[in-house]
Design an enzyme around this catalytic site. Structure first.
Site, PDB file in Angstrom:
ATOM      1  N   THR A 332       0.812  -1.222   0.000  1.00  0.00           N
ATOM      2  CA  THR A 332       0.000   0.000   0.000  1.00  0.00           C
ATOM      3  C   THR A 332       0.846   1.273   0.000  1.00  0.00           C
ATOM      4  O   THR A 332       2.044   1.235   0.215  1.00  0.00           O
ATOM      5  CB  THR A 332      -0.934   0.007   1.227  1.00  0.00           C
ATOM      6  OG1 THR A 332      -0.155  -0.286   2.382  1.00  0.00           O
ATOM      7  CG2 THR A 332      -2.028  -1.004   1.091  1.00  0.00           C
ATOM      8  N   SER A 358       1.097   8.659   4.987  1.00  0.00           N
ATOM      9  CA  SER A 358       0.476   8.599   3.667  1.00  0.00           C
ATOM     10  C   SER A 358       1.545   9.004   2.669  1.00  0.00           C
ATOM     11  O   SER A 358       2.038  10.125   2.725  1.00  0.00           O
ATOM     12  CB  SER A 358      -0.707   9.554   3.598  1.00  0.00           C
ATOM     13  OG  SER A 358      -1.186   9.597   2.294  1.00  0.00           O
ATOM     14  N   ARG A 359       1.911   8.085   1.776  1.00  0.00           N
ATOM     15  CA  ARG A 359       3.075   8.345   0.919  1.00  0.00           C
ATOM     16  C   ARG A 359       2.778   9.252  -0.265  1.00  0.00           C
ATOM     17  O   ARG A 359       3.648   9.936  -0.734  1.00  0.00           O
ATOM     18  CB  ARG A 359       3.667   7.021   0.435  1.00  0.00           C
ATOM     19  CG  ARG A 359       4.298   6.279   1.567  1.00  0.00           C
ATOM     20  CD  ARG A 359       5.046   5.058   1.122  1.00  0.00           C
ATOM     21  NE  ARG A 359       5.344   4.261   2.287  1.00  0.00           N
ATOM     22  CZ  ARG A 359       4.890   3.049   2.512  1.00  0.00           C
ATOM     23  NH1 ARG A 359       4.108   2.464   1.622  1.00  0.00           N
ATOM     24  NH2 ARG A 359       5.205   2.396   3.603  1.00  0.00           N
ATOM     25  N   VAL A 360       1.549   9.209  -0.762  1.00  0.00           N
ATOM     26  CA  VAL A 360       1.274  10.017  -1.950  1.00  0.00           C
ATOM     27  C   VAL A 360       0.184  11.057  -1.736  1.00  0.00           C
ATOM     28  O   VAL A 360      -0.001  11.948  -2.554  1.00  0.00           O
ATOM     29  CB  VAL A 360       0.901   9.132  -3.161  1.00  0.00           C
ATOM     30  CG1 VAL A 360       2.076   8.314  -3.615  1.00  0.00           C
ATOM     31  CG2 VAL A 360      -0.287   8.258  -2.870  1.00  0.00           C
TER      32      VAL A 360
END
Lengths: 504, 133
Positions: A332, A358-360
């Site tokens: 994810t 949250s990476r993006v």
């Protein structure tokens, strides 16, 4: 009666029945939804098999003289010696608008006792994920309505954000809150291995909040066979992909993938596949990666739709390093980590902001939200560091004390009761007020009361300002000045008439 | 495990060697069975089971089973065999009376079935009507 006969006659008039070539086999072994079939020399992997009497199966293990297959539906009808036919098709589910507001099983058949679903189209359950060329980067936020998430762990449309935590930490509540907060997004809720009563409660909640109209519930309860639990998330994704191909934005929730992995493990062991770590088969990573990879943000040439996934994983005693959690974390684009300790301390949603990421999603967050999220994250990080230190020391210098006081109020602001999502502009103004220190003079116990009245006041008196924040998605100088004026005035009123002003 | 895999591979090859142009070579079968019997007991059981399953399966593949609800004349059977032989290598022919098919003919070669029976047509009709409803 004669009309009916004529209708049937018309239907079969142009029908040309011809000799069919069929590839057949015989069931030699059957148990727990898994069958071993001798014959079927032409069968292909993942081909749909017809057991007759409306029972279908899926060929999974192709061996020299036999085939291992899983059976969908009522496997008690399948007996040893029964003939099986290949169909030349792969498993498909009905898709389309007709499914909205319905509760279906893993094969798309209704289980809500309402009328039959008249879907025009069908989509294959297993599909290869969109390639690099067809995609674009995440650029639009998906508002969950939960302050802690929308500010610090923002989710973008097309992202895959894992919700992970022990049992009873509020994982499903976050998912349901997100569904309730959606207006223009189609939602698909896939229940895997859950109690039927829990699914019924959830459907009732969605109905009560008017969210069921834009939601499809795919239910594979704990009493359903492992095969149905295995196929349910793929079916849900196929239903979502249809809407994505139409250029719509879709949110899909897999609740939960730990039970999905259990169901797959059961199937794999019954199929006598070699087992690996924790008795899961070797391809358990691929099981989830091929599912989650189907979530995408398509580019304009490919319809501009999106499929956002919120998979849920249940950990045992907070063990994040178990096999399935580590797998899904690595697949994810970030995770929301929920903790039992926080939950019992009254911090709900019990999100551990330090471990969640949250990476993006940051790329999709609007400017106004980014503006308040920066100081909020910093204040909370300092608060966490000082909080541990403050426990051992009674006399603190004023700067440290004020940091701790600010942190306590921010934590209070981030608390939110279930099923009460907030609009973006409301979140921005309250967090702005908190990070600017307007809440420092308010008692911690009264922060929630202040928040409610403050937002109600702004809605009543500063409608235009809230509307501007919503539309422009940023806080310019003029807006900040207006907000300062309105907030100062309200703080004074609240200090005078509210119960929450600090004494002395 | 690895040894079992190798053994299975050998057995598959010996099944192929037991047939020549679709006909079973009995001497070859006897030779193979003797060879597998000489293996250690656990391996012999596995080898013989696999080998016999393979031989039976291959034998079935070259056998044409004609199912009808009434007996066919020799001429009719020969005609059927001639048609089927264009696509399949047939070495044996079996005729079966099956009243369940109601009429027409059903041909079976190994796992393949060509169904031209009344029963199959009724099933097809039912499927079409069910789909319409």
């Amino acid at each position: 009666m004669s009309n009916l006969t004529r209708e049937i006659e018309n239907q079969i008039k142009g029908l040309k029945l011809k000799a069919q070539r069929q590839n057949v086999g015989v069931v030699t072994e059957i148990g727990d939804g898994v069958a071993r079939i001798e014959g079927l020399s032409d069968v292909q992997s993942s081909e749909l098999l017809d057991f007759g009497d409306g029972v279908f199966g899926l060929a999974l293990n192709l061996e020299a003289y036999s085939v291992g297959a899983v059976i969908f539906g009522d496997f008690t009808k399948v007996k040893e010696g029964l003939g099986v036919k290949t169909t030349g098709r792969i498993l498909e589910v009905p898709v389309g608008e007709a499914l909205l507001g319905r509760v279906v099983d893993g094969l798309g058949q209704p289980v809500d006792g309402k009328s039959a679903i008249r879907a025009k189209d069908k989509y294959p359950v297993e599909k290869i994920a969109p390639g690099v060329i067809a995609r674009q980067s995440v650029n639009t936020p998906l508002q969950t309505g939960i302050k802690a998430i929308d500010t610090m762990i923002p989710i973008g449309r097309g992202q895959r954000e894992l919700i992970i935590g022990d049992r009873n930490t509020g994982k499903t509540t976050i998912a349901v809150d997100t569904i309730i907060n959606q207006r223009d997004v189609i939602c698909i809720y896939v229940a895997i291995g859950q109690k039927t009563s829990k699914i019924a409660q959830l459907v009732a909640k969605l109905e009560e909040t008017g969210s069921l109209d834009h939601t499809v519930v795919v239910a594979a309860g704990s009493s359903d066979p492992a095969t149905m639990q295995y196929i349910a998330p793929y079916s849900g994704t196929a239903m979502g992909e249809y809407f994505m191909d139409q250029g719509r934005d879709v949110l899909i929730i897999y609740d939960d993938l730990s039970k999905h992995a259990w169901a797959y493990r059961q199937m794999a062991l019954l199929l006598r596949r070699p087992s690996g770590r924790e008795a899961y088969p070797g391809d358990v990573f691929y099981l989830h990666s091929r599912l989650l990879e189907r979530s995408a943000r398509m580019n304009k040439e490919n319809g501009n739709g999106s499929l956002t996934a919120l998979p849920i994983i249940e950990t045992q005693a907070g063990d994040l390093s178990a096999y399935i959690p580590t797998n899904v974390i690595s697949i994810t684009d970030g995770q929301i980590f929920l903790e039992s300790d926080l939950f019992f301390a009254g911090i709900r949603p019990a999100i551990n902001v330090g471990l969640s990421v949250s990476r993006v999603g940051g790329a999709a967050q609007n400017k106004a939200m980014k503006g308040v999220a920066g100081p909020l994250r910093l204040d909370l990080a300092q608060f966490r560091a000082l909080q541990a230190f403050a426990q051992f020391s009674s006399d603190l210098d004023p700067a440290t004390r004020s940091q701790i006081e600010r942190g306590r109020r921010l934590t209070e602001v981030l608390k939110q009761p279930p099923y009460s999502p907030h609009a973006v502009e409301e979140q921005i103004v309250i967090l702005w007020a908190a990070t600017q220190g307007y809440l420092d003079e308010i008692e911690v116990d009264s922060v929630r009361d202040f928040e409610q009245k403050y937002i109600a006041n702004l809605k009543l008196r500063e409608k235009k300002l809230l509307g501007d924040i919503k539309d422009k998605k940023e806080l310019d100088e003029k807006m900040v000045k207006e907000l300062e004026r309105a907030t100062k005035a309200f703080v004074n009123i609240f200090a005078k008439f509210g119960k929450g002003a600090k004494k002395g | 495990m690895k040894q079992d895999k190798q053994l299975k591979k050998i057995i598959l090859n010996s099944v192929q060697d037991s047939f020549s142009f679709g006909r079973l070579l009995e001497s070859q079968v006897v030779k193979n069975i003797k060879l597998y019997k000489s293996l250690p007991t656990s391996k012999a059981i596995l080898a013989l089971t696999e080998y016999l399953t393979g031989v039976k399966r291959k034998l079935r593949k070259h056998t044409l089973v004609v199912e009808t609800n009434c007996p066919l004349s020799l001429k009719q059977v020969e005609k059927i065999k001639r048609i089927v032989a264009k696509k399949y290598q047939i070495t044996k022919l079996e005729s079966k009376i099956n009243p369940d098919i109601l009429g027409g003919v059903r041909l079976r070669m190994g796992d393949d079935i060509y169904d031209e029976s009344i029963q199959s047509r009724i099933t097809q009709l039912r499927e079409v009507l069910e789909k319409e409803i």
